[in-house]
Design a protein around this motif. Structure first.
Motif, PDB file in Angstrom:
ATOM      1  N   ILE A 136       0.671  -1.295  -0.095  1.00 29.88           N
ATOM      2  CA  ILE A 136      -0.112   0.148   0.061  1.00 29.88           C
ATOM      3  C   ILE A 136       0.818   1.247   0.081  1.00 29.88           C
ATOM      4  O   ILE A 136       0.536   2.297  -0.813  1.00 29.88           O
ATOM      5  N   SER A 146      -3.881   8.205  -2.668  1.00 29.53           N
ATOM      6  CA  SER A 146      -4.466   7.999  -1.340  1.00 29.53           C
ATOM      7  C   SER A 146      -4.077   6.669  -1.082  1.00 29.53           C
ATOM      8  O   SER A 146      -4.292   5.838  -1.725  1.00 29.53           O
ATOM      9  N   GLU A 147      -4.443   6.418   0.199  1.00 21.29           N
ATOM     10  CA  GLU A 147      -4.319   5.099   0.586  1.00 21.29           C
ATOM     11  C   GLU A 147      -5.316   4.139   0.313  1.00 21.29           C
ATOM     12  O   GLU A 147      -5.235   3.071  -0.154  1.00 21.29           O
ATOM     13  N   LYS A 148      -6.668   4.892   0.169  1.00 19.13           N
ATOM     14  CA  LYS A 148      -7.781   4.269  -0.291  1.00 19.13           C
ATOM     15  C   LYS A 148      -7.620   3.781  -1.643  1.00 19.13           C
ATOM     16  O   LYS A 148      -7.963   2.770  -2.096  1.00 19.13           O
ATOM     17  N   GLU A 149      -7.040   4.666  -2.555  1.00 16.91           N
ATOM     18  CA  GLU A 149      -6.742   4.387  -4.032  1.00 16.91           C
ATOM     19  C   GLU A 149      -5.992   3.491  -3.948  1.00 16.91           C
ATOM     20  O   GLU A 149      -6.009   2.655  -4.904  1.00 16.91           O
ATOM     21  N   ILE A 151      -5.154   0.940  -2.037  1.00 12.63           N
ATOM     22  CA  ILE A 151      -5.769  -0.297  -1.905  1.00 12.63           C
ATOM     23  C   ILE A 151      -6.614  -0.998  -3.108  1.00 12.63           C
ATOM     24  O   ILE A 151      -6.684  -2.099  -3.400  1.00 12.63           O
ATOM     25  N   LYS A 152      -7.424   0.165  -3.414  1.00  7.26           N
ATOM     26  CA  LYS A 152      -8.228  -0.481  -4.657  1.00  7.26           C
ATOM     27  C   LYS A 152      -7.433  -0.882  -5.736  1.00  7.26           C
ATOM     28  O   LYS A 152      -7.884  -1.959  -6.449  1.00  7.26           O
ATOM     29  N   GLN A 153      -6.187  -0.054  -6.194  1.00  6.50           N
ATOM     30  CA  GLN A 153      -5.508  -0.366  -7.122  1.00  6.50           C
ATOM     31  C   GLN A 153      -4.821  -1.895  -6.917  1.00  6.50           C
ATOM     32  O   GLN A 153      -4.763  -2.674  -8.100  1.00  6.50           O
ATOM     33  N   LYS A 155      -5.860  -4.369  -5.108  1.00  7.65           N
ATOM     34  CA  LYS A 155      -6.903  -5.503  -5.105  1.00  7.65           C
ATOM     35  C   LYS A 155      -7.121  -5.737  -6.345  1.00  7.65           C
ATOM     36  O   LYS A 155      -7.573  -6.763  -7.085  1.00  7.65           O
TER      37      LYS A 155
END
Length: 207
Positions: A136, A146-149, A151-153, A155
């Motif tokens: 991450i 961002s951290e959220k983006e 994680i999404k990438q 996954k």
């Protein structure tokens, strides 16, 4: 020294591509990733854009999640309606990997190369991975997201790679039994990973 291939499989954010580039430079050999699309296009006469589109289709296809088409080395002839199918595009990439292995030593990133070249005794199958936290942070740093983006990438890419590998090989992507070495970059630096891979190759080639 005999010709050899370093086939790197990597999880998103683990730095496997960077390690591949370092090995390519240190050993003065080519590294192939998306360059295979151009080579397969030249060999088959199929437009390179179709190979690139097939890669994108895979990422969005339910087919790869629910079925398998294990690679068997066969090419579909031009007169067939399936000549430009995703399966045949994969087969042409595999053909190029085999032909390259007869002419030169090289590094290849992904593309199920560990399975395609499994009968070649001088193929070194490397799995590069890292902890979730490391991957991450690496993606956040590289992509500036961002951290959220991140994680999404991660996954999205890891799911795609896992489905793609399973579809074409019938094997589980994350199963370490598929590989010769499994290296964790959250515990080992890139330099040490490169060092261990080169030492392993030397030991195998001299045994």
């Amino acid at each position: 020294m005999d010709k050899f291939v370093i086939a790197i499989t990597r999880t998103c954010g683990s730095g496997g591509t960077t390690i591949g580039k370092m090995l390519s430079k240190d050993l003065d050999i080519n590294m192939y990733d998306k360059e295979l699309l151009r080579l397969a296009s030249d060999d088959s006469g199929i437009n390179e854009a179709l190979f690139a589109n097939a890669d994108e289709d895979v990422k969005n296809s339910v087919l790869y999640k629910v079925s398998k088409h294990v690679y068997n080395g066969e090419l579909i002839p031009p007169e067939s309606g399936d000549f430009i199918s995703d399966i045949n595009l994969f087969n042409y990439q595999a053909k190029i990997l085999h032909e390259l292995s007869e002419r030169e030593s090289y590094v290849v990133i992904g593309r199920c190369a560990d399975y395609i070249l499994r009968d070649n005794p001088n193929v070194f199958k490397i799995f590069i991975h890292a902890s979730d936290e490391y991957c991450i942070q690496h993606e956040m740093d590289i992509l500036g997201v961002s951290e959220k983006e991140a994680i999404k990438q991660i996954k999205k890419l890891d799911t795609y790679r896992s489905d793609y590998y399973n579809y074409h090989t019938g094997r589980k992507w994350e199963d370490v039994r598929n590989y010769d070495l499994s290296l964790d970059t959250s515990k080992l630096s890139f330099d040490k990973c490169v060092k261990y891979i080169k030492e392993y190759i030397k030991l195998r080639m001299n045994s």
